[in-house]
Design an enzyme around this catalytic site. Structure first.
Site, PDB file in Angstrom:
ATOM      1  N   ARG A  18      89.860  70.306  71.972  1.00  0.00           N
ATOM      2  CA  ARG A  18      89.961  70.020  70.527  1.00  0.00           C
ATOM      3  C   ARG A  18      90.348  68.555  70.342  1.00  0.00           C
ATOM      4  NH1 ARG A  18      94.503  70.963  68.336  1.00  0.00           N
ATOM      5  NH2 ARG A  18      94.751  73.093  69.130  1.00  0.00           N
ATOM      6  N   ASP A  60      78.894  57.780  51.813  1.00  0.00           N
ATOM      7  CA  ASP A  60      78.117  58.804  52.509  1.00  0.00           C
ATOM      8  C   ASP A  60      76.740  58.192  52.762  1.00  0.00           C
ATOM      9  OD1 ASP A  60      76.478  60.934  53.227  1.00  0.00           O
ATOM     10  OD2 ASP A  60      77.531  62.369  51.944  1.00  0.00           O
ATOM     11  N   TYR A  66      76.013  64.699  46.722  1.00  0.00           N
ATOM     12  CA  TYR A  66      75.616  65.922  47.412  1.00  0.00           C
ATOM     13  C   TYR A  66      76.372  67.107  46.803  1.00  0.00           C
ATOM     14  CZ  TYR A  66      75.038  69.181  51.293  1.00  0.00           C
ATOM     15  OH  TYR A  66      74.739  70.281  52.057  1.00  0.00           O
ATOM     16  N   LYS A 101      71.286  65.610  59.647  1.00  0.00           N
ATOM     17  CA  LYS A 101      70.092  65.092  58.993  1.00  0.00           C
ATOM     18  C   LYS A 101      69.401  64.076  59.905  1.00  0.00           C
ATOM     19  CE  LYS A 101      71.819  67.734  55.838  1.00  0.00           C
ATOM     20  NZ  LYS A 101      72.665  67.258  54.772  1.00  0.00           N
TER      21      LYS A 101
HETATM   22  C1  LIG Z   1      73.872  67.615  54.190  1.00  0.00           C
HETATM   23  C2  LIG Z   1      74.723  66.590  53.541  1.00  0.00           C
HETATM   24  C3  LIG Z   1      76.117  66.669  53.588  1.00  0.00           C
HETATM   25  C4  LIG Z   1      76.833  67.820  54.254  1.00  0.00           C
HETATM   26  O1  LIG Z   1      76.621  67.862  55.615  1.00  0.00           O
HETATM   27  P1  LIG Z   1      76.598  69.243  56.465  1.00  0.00           P
HETATM   28  O2  LIG Z   1      76.296  68.756  57.835  1.00  0.00           O
HETATM   29  O3  LIG Z   1      75.560  70.121  55.873  1.00  0.00           O
HETATM   30  O4  LIG Z   1      77.968  69.831  56.346  1.00  0.00           O
HETATM   31  C5  LIG Z   1      76.832  65.657  52.977  1.00  0.00           C
HETATM   32  N1  LIG Z   1      76.230  64.635  52.348  1.00  0.00           N
HETATM   33  C6  LIG Z   1      74.897  64.533  52.273  1.00  0.00           C
HETATM   34  C7  LIG Z   1      74.278  63.378  51.554  1.00  0.00           C
HETATM   35  C8  LIG Z   1      74.100  65.505  52.857  1.00  0.00           C
HETATM   36  O5  LIG Z   1      72.765  65.409  52.754  1.00  0.00           O
END
Ligand SMILES: *Cc1c(COP(=O)(O)O)cnc(C)c1O
Length: 384
Positions: free
Chosen positions: A53, A177, A105, A202
């Protein structure tokens, strides 16, 4: 690695950063260290690893690679993008104020509004395309300005450098982000942001086969607080997932080139199609922030949104009529996806000020041959 040499380019870092041949065997690929604990030679005498962890060698390789991609000394990997975002909110205390983009998001809005608000964090949702609105929202209690650029799903931009300058006198942290752009297209830390977050699910992973998240940053004290929280709360990724993200990152620069080339072609095709009312893509001259996009981004990526003349019904039918573009949530993989945010990814914002246009359809343009993608969209629009 760069002693006395010019700094390496991101294409090279993506393949090499953090990844040394395995010290035991010389394996060129970082092994999946599928272990929870590490044998110590005497109490508290160990090789830097005590418990997975806290630290794991596969995760460490990924974290060092992620850091390099955002031109940062520090990277932290998490079990998901939401776990990374949640860990940042844990830095704050009841009464602290957060300014966040009103086009974020859906999961970020849900976490803020349904979880962190009840722990006493106060959120202002503002249009971060408008510097005056951001400035007006700053209060003495403001600790964080949360940006997405481009936003999801309307592909609006925030001027990261200008907002970082605006925030400076207040001492508020600026977090971006950067999931939609990826570090290949945009590096927020070089524009003055303090924290970068990714859903590695992504573009970084890139193959729709893993869920993960990351934080990259430059400040050592802040890193130590986040590293403490990562271990204390424990939302860490397993070594197999770290391996998949590391492997995906190797082709990130190549993939972003193709995503961007295909994205622009699809955006131009849709903009010229008689069934289409509006296309949101930062690479189009018609995008209201195209000049900022050119300044802030290296290219414009594979994400775009569209509104059809036929409104919501036409949008839903369009999203159900494509064959190569699969109807699915998520984005950033090699394969093209299409979705209806109002009823899918953004359903949690439906009755809020952040609700998206019910007619909006979002496309994640993959790296298939452009002619096949255009043909698929042509036949889907013809069927309306
Ligand atoms: C998918 C996404 C998230 C969340 O990520 P997860 O891996 O699904 O928890 C946050 N911000 C954006 C812009 C995203 O596309």
């Amino acid at each position: 690695m760069t002693d006395g040499q010019p700094p390496l380019h991101i294409e090279t870092l993506a393949i090499h950063a953090g990844q040394i041949p395995d010290p035991t065997t010389g394996a060129i690929m970082t092994p999946i260290y599928q272990t929870s604990t590490y044998v110590q030679s005497a109490p508290a005498h160990h090789k830097g690893y005590e418990y997975s962890r806290t630290d794991n060698p596969t995760r460490k390789a990924l974290e060092d690679c992620l850091a390099a991609l955002e031109a940062a000394p520090y990277g932290l990997a998490f079990a998901s993008g939401m776990a990374a975002i949640d860990t940042i909110f844990r830095l704050f205390s009841p009464g602290d104020h957060v300014i966040a983009a009103n086009d974020v998001y859906g999961g970020t809005f849900r976490l803020a509004d349904k979880v962190w608000r009840s722990f006493g964090l106060d959120f202002s949702w503002v249009d971060t395309t408008d510097l005056a609105q951001v400035k007006a929202a700053i209060r003495p209690q403001t600790k964080l300005i949360w940006l997405e650029s481009p936003t999801n799903p309307r592909l609006m931009l925030a001027d990261i450098a200008a907002i970082a300058r605006l925030a400076q006198p207040s001492g508020a942290l600026v977090a971006v982000d950067n999931t939609f752009a990826s570090p290949v297209l945009q590096q927020p830390l070089t524009l003055g942001a303090h924290l970068v977050v990714h859903s590695t699910t992504k573009y970084l992973g890139g193959h729709s086969d893993v869920v993960g998240g990351a934080i990259m940053l430059r400040d050592k004290t802040l890193f130590e607080r986040l590293k403490f929280l990562q271990n204390a709360a424990g939302a860490v990724p397993g070594p197999s997932d770290c391996f998949l993200v590391l492997r995906g990152i190797k082709t990130l620069a190549l993939r972003m080139e193709r995503h961007s080339a295909n994205g622009l072609r699809v955006a131009r095709f849709l903009e010229d199609h008689p069934a289409v009312k509006a296309v949101y893509y930062p690479g189009l001259e018609s995008h209201p922030q195209h000049a900022l996009a050119k300044r802030q981004m290296r290219d414009f990526g594979g994400m775009l949104s569209v509104i059809l003349h036929g409104g919501t019904e036409a949008g839903k039918r369009f999203a159900s009529s494509t064959r190569l573009f699969s109807l699915a949530e998520s984005l950033g993989g090699v394969e093209s996806l299409i979705e209806h945010p109002y009823s899918m990814t953004h359903a949690s914002t439906a009755s809020s000020a952040l609700a998206v246009d019910p007619g909006l359809v979002r496309l994640s343009v993959g790296i298939e041959h452009i002619d096949d993608l255009l043909q698929d969209l042509r036949q889907a629009l013809a069927s309306l």
